[in-house]
Design a protein around this motif. Sequence first.
Motif, PDB file in Angstrom:
ATOM      1  N   PHE A  13      61.679 -41.859 112.526  1.00 40.64           N
ATOM      2  CA  PHE A  13      62.700 -40.881 112.897  1.00 40.64           C
ATOM      3  C   PHE A  13      62.772 -40.717 114.412  1.00 40.64           C
ATOM      4  N   GLU A  14      63.998 -40.524 114.904  1.00 38.51           N
ATOM      5  CA  GLU A  14      64.222 -40.395 116.337  1.00 38.51           C
ATOM      6  C   GLU A  14      65.524 -39.648 116.588  1.00 38.51           C
ATOM      7  N   ILE A  15      65.674 -39.161 117.829  1.00 36.06           N
ATOM      8  CA  ILE A  15      66.924 -38.535 118.280  1.00 36.06           C
ATOM      9  C   ILE A  15      67.503 -39.385 119.400  1.00 36.06           C
ATOM     10  N   GLN A  16      68.763 -39.740 119.256  1.00 38.89           N
ATOM     11  CA  GLN A  16      69.484 -40.489 120.275  1.00 38.89           C
ATOM     12  C   GLN A  16      70.711 -39.677 120.678  1.00 38.89           C
ATOM     13  N   HIS A  17      71.311 -40.032 121.792  1.00 39.73           N
ATOM     14  CA  HIS A  17      72.592 -39.411 122.137  1.00 39.73           C
ATOM     15  C   HIS A  17      73.435 -40.388 122.939  1.00 39.73           C
ATOM     16  N   GLN A  18      74.747 -40.207 122.824  1.00 37.38           N
ATOM     17  CA  GLN A  18      75.692 -41.040 123.553  1.00 37.38           C
ATOM     18  C   GLN A  18      76.987 -40.258 123.749  1.00 37.38           C
ATOM     19  N   SER A  19      77.878 -40.794 124.549  1.00 39.30           N
ATOM     20  CA  SER A  19      79.136 -40.105 124.845  1.00 39.30           C
ATOM     21  C   SER A  19      80.108 -40.245 123.681  1.00 39.30           C
ATOM     22  N   PHE A  20      80.815 -39.163 123.425  1.00 42.13           N
ATOM     23  CA  PHE A  20      81.959 -39.173 122.508  1.00 42.13           C
ATOM     24  C   PHE A  20      83.116 -38.562 123.285  1.00 42.13           C
ATOM     25  N   GLY A  21      83.853 -39.397 124.014  1.00 40.96           N
ATOM     26  CA  GLY A  21      84.812 -38.880 124.971  1.00 40.96           C
ATOM     27  C   GLY A  21      84.074 -38.144 126.072  1.00 40.96           C
ATOM     28  N   SER A  22      84.472 -36.917 126.341  1.00 40.85           N
ATOM     29  CA  SER A  22      83.801 -36.107 127.367  1.00 40.85           C
ATOM     30  C   SER A  22      82.615 -35.336 126.805  1.00 40.85           C
ATOM     31  N   LEU A  23      82.369 -35.458 125.486  1.00 39.22           N
ATOM     32  CA  LEU A  23      81.296 -34.727 124.820  1.00 39.22           C
ATOM     33  C   LEU A  23      80.060 -35.608 124.677  1.00 39.22           C
ATOM     34  N   THR A  24      78.917 -34.959 124.441  1.00 40.01           N
ATOM     35  CA  THR A  24      77.688 -35.688 124.130  1.00 40.01           C
ATOM     36  C   THR A  24      77.394 -35.532 122.650  1.00 40.01           C
ATOM     37  N   GLU A  25      77.219 -36.657 121.978  1.00 43.91           N
ATOM     38  CA  GLU A  25      76.955 -36.663 120.546  1.00 43.91           C
ATOM     39  C   GLU A  25      75.474 -36.989 120.314  1.00 43.91           C
ATOM     40  N   TYR A  26      74.809 -36.135 119.551  1.00 39.63           N
ATOM     41  CA  TYR A  26      73.394 -36.323 119.235  1.00 39.63           C
ATOM     42  C   TYR A  26      73.276 -36.963 117.851  1.00 39.63           C
ATOM     43  N   PHE A  27      72.380 -37.942 117.740  1.00 34.33           N
ATOM     44  CA  PHE A  27      72.174 -38.659 116.487  1.00 34.33           C
ATOM     45  C   PHE A  27      70.762 -38.398 115.971  1.00 34.33           C
ATOM     46  N   LEU A  28      70.657 -37.894 114.757  1.00 33.27           N
ATOM     47  CA  LEU A  28      69.398 -37.824 114.038  1.00 33.27           C
ATOM     48  C   LEU A  28      69.314 -39.110 113.236  1.00 33.27           C
ATOM     49  N   HIS A  29      68.312 -39.940 113.521  1.00 29.46           N
ATOM     50  CA  HIS A  29      68.330 -41.323 113.030  1.00 29.46           C
ATOM     51  C   HIS A  29      67.026 -41.696 112.346  1.00 29.46           C
ATOM     52  N   ASN A  30      67.153 -42.405 111.232  1.00 26.43           N
ATOM     53  CA  ASN A  30      66.011 -42.996 110.550  1.00 26.43           C
ATOM     54  C   ASN A  30      66.108 -44.510 110.740  1.00 26.43           C
ATOM     55  N   SER A  31      65.290 -45.064 111.603  1.00 24.03           N
ATOM     56  CA  SER A  31      65.389 -46.484 111.934  1.00 24.03           C
ATOM     57  C   SER A  31      64.954 -47.386 110.785  1.00 24.03           C
ATOM     58  N   ASP A  32      64.160 -46.862 109.858  1.00 31.74           N
ATOM     59  CA  ASP A  32      63.735 -47.663 108.702  1.00 31.74           C
ATOM     60  C   ASP A  32      64.885 -47.892 107.728  1.00 31.74           C
ATOM     61  N   THR A  33      65.688 -46.853 107.498  1.00 32.75           N
ATOM     62  CA  THR A  33      66.751 -46.945 106.491  1.00 32.75           C
ATOM     63  C   THR A  33      68.131 -47.126 107.094  1.00 32.75           C
ATOM     64  N   GLY A  34      68.294 -46.808 108.382  1.00 26.38           N
ATOM     65  CA  GLY A  34      69.613 -46.841 109.012  1.00 26.38           C
ATOM     66  C   GLY A  34      70.393 -45.562 108.838  1.00 26.38           C
TER      67      GLY A  34
END
Length: 321
Positions: free
Chosen positions: A3-24
């Motif tokens: 499990f991990e937290i990532q973030h990236q741009s969504f237009g002018s907003l920041t989108e946070y991702f709660l991610h399970n790298s084992d399952t996708g």
Amino acid sequence: MPFEIQHQSFGSLTEYFLHNSDTGEYASILPAYGAVVRQLVLRNPAPNPENRLLSLIRAPKSEQALLADETHASALLFPFPSRIRHGIYGFQGEMYTLPMNEANQDNAIHGFLAGRPFELLGQTVTDTGVSLALGYVHDGSYPGYPFPFEFRVRYTLSTTGFTVKYEVLNTGPKPAPVSFGWHPYFTINEEPIDQLTIEVPSARQIVLDDNLLPVGETILTEKGEIALRERELDAAFLVEENTDGGVTTILRSAKQGLQLNVWQETGSKKFNYLVIYTPIGRDNIAIEPLTSNVNAFNNGEGLIVLAPNEITGGTIRVSLS
């Protein structure tokens, strides 16, 4: 640790991702825009599935689409869900008038947290899950709602699915009327809802008038699995009492051989109401757990009166099986 937290741009907003790298699997959240859940993708539990990962929430594809959306998709509905006729309500001997933000029905609808910027309060990563805590502080200045509060929501992606847990603290000097709901539009990989069935955990349906305001209750005669083909719903329900602490709405796909489960905590000051809505596009369905009936600020049905310094909260879970 998968499990991990990532973030990236969504237009002018920041989108946070709660991610399970084992399952996708992942859930994505936009803190600066009402802490809305934009995407929810969970693993298909069926053996040897055609699609290993399934999209479960209708997701705006761009910031422009998000800002133009007027359906309150995935919005956190607070301090009231659903409608208040003309935005007018009485509480403890005083009358209040809220802005009407549903122009075609002349109602106030779904509170005022939608689109508001939330503060990042914390991030937690463990071997079994990952969570993001967000908060919003209301100083009492919103027209028609002079009751300060601190609102917090924690989103968690775990090995068992996705959880929404809200909590609110009355920071004002007087009692405050509050109610909460969540407004996701669910899809099972965009399969038309005419091919799906739904099972609603209710014995009573709320009777709504032409303005979609409650005028009574009726016994729910159609029980069990209900076909959604050519069925239009904009209906409110009082859910069944349950000693296990919660009830589950089941959206089922026979074609894909699986079901989407939306569990809501029940009991005192919990999610004892439910709204089901089928949009015109027929490719998604709103399943909305609520702590109160429609127009609860006036009819008092399920309304929580929060004393100064008192906290209330509840939990909703989404899973596939």
